[in-house]
Design a protein around this motif. Structure first.
Motif, PDB file in Angstrom:
ATOM      1  N   ALA A 313      -1.708   8.540  31.569  1.00 43.93           N
ATOM      2  CA  ALA A 313      -0.767   7.295  31.387  1.00 43.93           C
ATOM      3  C   ALA A 313      -0.387   6.671  32.798  1.00 43.93           C
ATOM      4  O   ALA A 313      -0.624   5.777  33.215  1.00 43.93           O
ATOM      5  CB  ALA A 313       0.476   7.600  30.671  1.00 43.93           C
ATOM      6  N   LEU A 314      -0.029   7.891  33.630  1.00 46.68           N
ATOM      7  CA  LEU A 314       0.215   7.550  34.983  1.00 46.68           C
ATOM      8  C   LEU A 314      -0.644   7.083  35.691  1.00 46.68           C
ATOM      9  O   LEU A 314      -0.613   5.927  36.427  1.00 46.68           O
ATOM     10  CB  LEU A 314       1.060   8.633  35.634  1.00 46.68           C
ATOM     11  N   GLY A 315      -1.770   7.850  35.665  1.00 49.23           N
ATOM     12  CA  GLY A 315      -3.002   7.271  36.611  1.00 49.23           C
ATOM     13  C   GLY A 315      -3.560   6.164  36.341  1.00 49.23           C
ATOM     14  O   GLY A 315      -3.955   5.458  37.100  1.00 49.23           O
ATOM     15  N   GLY A 316      -3.708   5.821  34.754  1.00 46.94           N
ATOM     16  CA  GLY A 316      -4.213   4.568  34.408  1.00 46.94           C
ATOM     17  C   GLY A 316      -3.405   3.493  35.070  1.00 46.94           C
ATOM     18  O   GLY A 316      -3.811   2.309  35.457  1.00 46.94           O
ATOM     19  N   ALA A 317      -1.848   3.409  34.761  1.00 48.70           N
ATOM     20  CA  ALA A 317      -1.160   2.443  35.449  1.00 48.70           C
ATOM     21  C   ALA A 317      -1.277   2.287  37.066  1.00 48.70           C
ATOM     22  O   ALA A 317      -1.762   1.196  37.369  1.00 48.70           O
ATOM     23  CB  ALA A 317       0.141   3.045  35.225  1.00 48.70           C
ATOM     24  N   VAL A 318      -1.448   3.220  37.472  1.00 47.91           N
ATOM     25  CA  VAL A 318      -1.658   3.287  39.127  1.00 47.91           C
ATOM     26  C   VAL A 318      -3.061   2.692  39.529  1.00 47.91           C
ATOM     27  O   VAL A 318      -3.232   1.653  40.189  1.00 47.91           O
ATOM     28  CB  VAL A 318      -1.494   4.705  39.893  1.00 47.91           C
TER      29      VAL A 318
END
Lengths: 360, 250
Positions: A313-318
């Motif tokens: 979730a974090l990586g996709g957002a970044v």
């Protein structure tokens, strides 16, 4: 016993390796959050109209907390920062999260490293819905949503529902049947899309722009509908991480580990499809985020869905917020081109560097 | 511990199991044998609740299986699957950790007690030297031991195995069998295993149940079950090819 090699002495080097690996999720999350802050800053500060960073900060501080930083700015600067750039950056974060979480979920559910959020026909359904909306001579806009977003959302969900129902054999949907039905229904919808594009005439550019994906139309009202869907859907998926962990061993073994596979799989398919539909309705078809991000995370922290889902979730957002910054600074090209250009070589590099590759 | 009471199962009108009465007591070690298609795997699927009998009842530790949900069954019965493939790179420790899924807190995941159970299962099965390895790099024999460790970590009183020695060379066959005997004798695990290899079954299991055509045709010690005539009749081989020896371990 022939298995007496496993004494504590021989376990020590391996235990050290595990010990180091346990700290990786925290390090990865820290790097992820730091990058997120930088990317949000870049996304809000950059654009075709130059606005001083301090003014941008002042506008946001004023809007968010009513603070007065002793600066003055024009009404247009206020509109550009608060009504265009901030929602756009936030939308890229929401869509990136949705695609990466959905990708990790589909890969785990289908036990297939090549799965992405679009694998069961959501993309084709959404694209056909969007194309029909473009061709229909009706223009309605409710809370920032036009017919295009509405039909894309409905098209994505309707296609995956059709795939799920058609693939059922005696109450069960075997994995192969699900994948092949997804391919067949996707092909059928793609034919419809091709037909729609063929007869679209001047509207072709609009359909094409949807297919390539982007955040041009992002607004606060769109965000108000998309964010809750993605946040709640992703949270419910993360709470079901143990199902995806059990499925690592296959459906039957997961059942032996206490998982109600038929029910849990239906719930996870529904949730992952919902957040995918919410994302593609507002952003179009953005590729590679949902495929690459979960793999990168897995290569660093291992296969446990308890770690893979939140870190994806974090990586996709970044990744998607960064891709949008690049897309805008390259003359506002569609963000889908950037994710493919960045994602594909990075993925190939990772596969070559990982020791074992992937078994299919 | 495991009781099948007049269990019959049919798939689409075809009878696969018919009137099976079988009871395995706590702490017993029994092997199911029989030719291909005799219904051995279906019987295991009935015991683990994956198929529901069309007639009769299965009870585990006194409770009818029908009234238990998957998690409750998983806390009573651990199943060692036949060789599995994992879609993503997975270390031995991570794979064995999956055995704790029925015990894990759904929200918080593995707790210290779960990690301790995984560590002790790894030590119990003797695969500490494989800890950080990717399971996909292991030999079939090593993978088999990892799967047994996973079931041991599950800490269920009943252990069920479906042809645990298929694909294994002689040394790993014997090692797996000795491990099962050890888990049964030292830890008191109730073991029910489907075995194709009659010699291994006779050598390591004090009780054999012979299935043929969906019926239980013999149930007793290896000497009682494995008569040359019966083996000849059930497996369709010349009785002169069969030599029944006394079990080495029972």
């Amino acid at each position: 016993m022939a298995t007496e090699g496993g004494t504590l002495a021989s376990a020590r080097p391996a235990a050290g390796w595990i010990g180091r690996a346990r700290h990786r999720p925290i390090a990865l999350a820290a790097v992820g959050f730091a990058t997120l802050v930088v990317v949000i800053g870049l996304g809000v500060a950059m654009g075709s109209v130059a606005i001083a960073p301090i003014d941008t900060l002042a506008i946001i501080a004023h809007r968010l907390f009513g603070l007065d930083l002793g600066r003055s700015w024009s009404v247009s600067a206020d509109t550009i920062v608060w009504d265009l750039r901030v929602p756009r950056v936030l939308m890229s974060l929401v869509v990136g999260t949705a695609l990466a979480v959905a990708g990790a979920t589909f890969q785990g559910l289908l036990r297939n490293p090549l799965a992405d959020p679009y694998v069961l026909g959501t993309a084709s359904g959404a694209a056909l819905g969007a194309a029909i909306a473009v061709l229909l001579p009706i223009r309605i806009v409710i809370l920032g949503f036009g017919l295009l977003q509405g039909l894309a959302f409905v098209g994505a969900l309707a296609s995956i529902y059709t795939v799920y129902r058609l693939s059922r054999i005696g109450g069960l949907s075997p994995l192969t049947s699900l994948l092949l039905t997804g391919y067949a229904v996707g092909s059928l919808l793609a034919a419809g899309l091709a037909m729609a594009m063929y007869i679209s005439g001047a509207a072709l550019r609009q359909i094409f722009s949807y297919l390539l994906g982007g955040f041009d139309g992002a607004s606060w009202s769109q965000l108000a509908a998309t964010l809750p869907l993605v946040a709640i859907g992703s949270a419910l998926i993360i709470l079901r991480a143990r199902t995806l962990n059990g499925l690592l061993l296959g459906e039957e073994a997961a059942a032996h580990l206490g998982i109600d596979v038929v029910r849990e799989r239906a719930v996870l398919l529904a949730l992952a499809s919902l957040i995918t539909a919410a994302a593609v309705a507002v952003s179009g078809l953005i590729g590679f985020v949902g495929l690459v991000v979960p793999h990168v995370v897995r290569l660093i922290v291992g296969p446990s869905a308890r770690l893979v889902l939140p870190l994806s979730a974090l990586g996709g957002a970044v990744l998607l917020a960064f891709a949008d910054v690049v897309a805008r600074s390259a003359g506002d090209i569609p963000v889908g081109i950037v994710t493919a250009l960045v994602g594909a070589p990075f993925f190939i590099l990772l596969l070559r560097r990982s020791r074992t590759g992937y078994e299919l | 511990m495991i009781e099948l009471d007049d269990v019959s199962i049919s798939y689409g009108g075809r009878v696969v199991l018919s009137g099976i009465d079988l009871s395995v007591a706590a702490g017993e070690r029994a092997a199911l044998i029989g030719p291909n298609g005799a219904g051995k795997s279906t019987l295991l699927r009935a015991v683990t609740g994956l198929v529901v009998p069309s007639r009769g009842q299965v009870r585990v530790a006194g409770d009818p299986l029908r009234g238990l949900d998957r998690a409750a069954i998983a806390r009573r019965i651990a199943v060692v699957p036949q060789q599995v493939s994992v879609p993503f790179s997975t270390t031995v420790e991570q794979l064995v950790g999956l055995g704790r899924l029925p015990h894990e807190d759904p929200l918080r995941g593995a707790r210290p007690a779960d990690r301790a159970a995984v560590a002790s299962a790894i030590e119990r099965v003797g695969i500490g030297h494989l800890l950080g390895r990717d399971v996909r790099e292991l030999s079939l024999g090593e993978r088999q031991l990892v799967l047994v460790a996973l079931a041991v970590a599950q800490a269920a009183p009943v252990l069920i195995l479906d042809e645990p020695t298929v694909h294994l060379d002689l040394r790993h066959q014997v090692a797996t069998m000795q491990l099962l005997v050890d888990l049964n004798v030292r830890d008191g695990a109730t073991i029910l295993a489907v075995l194709h290899d009659l010699s291994l079954a006779a050598a390591f299991f004090p009780r054999l149940a012979l299935l043929d055509g969906g019926r239980l045709v013999a149930d007793g010690t290896p000497a009682e079950v494995l008569s040359a005539e019966r083996i000849g009749g059930v497996f369709g081989v010349e009785p002169s090819m069969v030599r029944v020896v006394e079990p080495a371990l029972s």
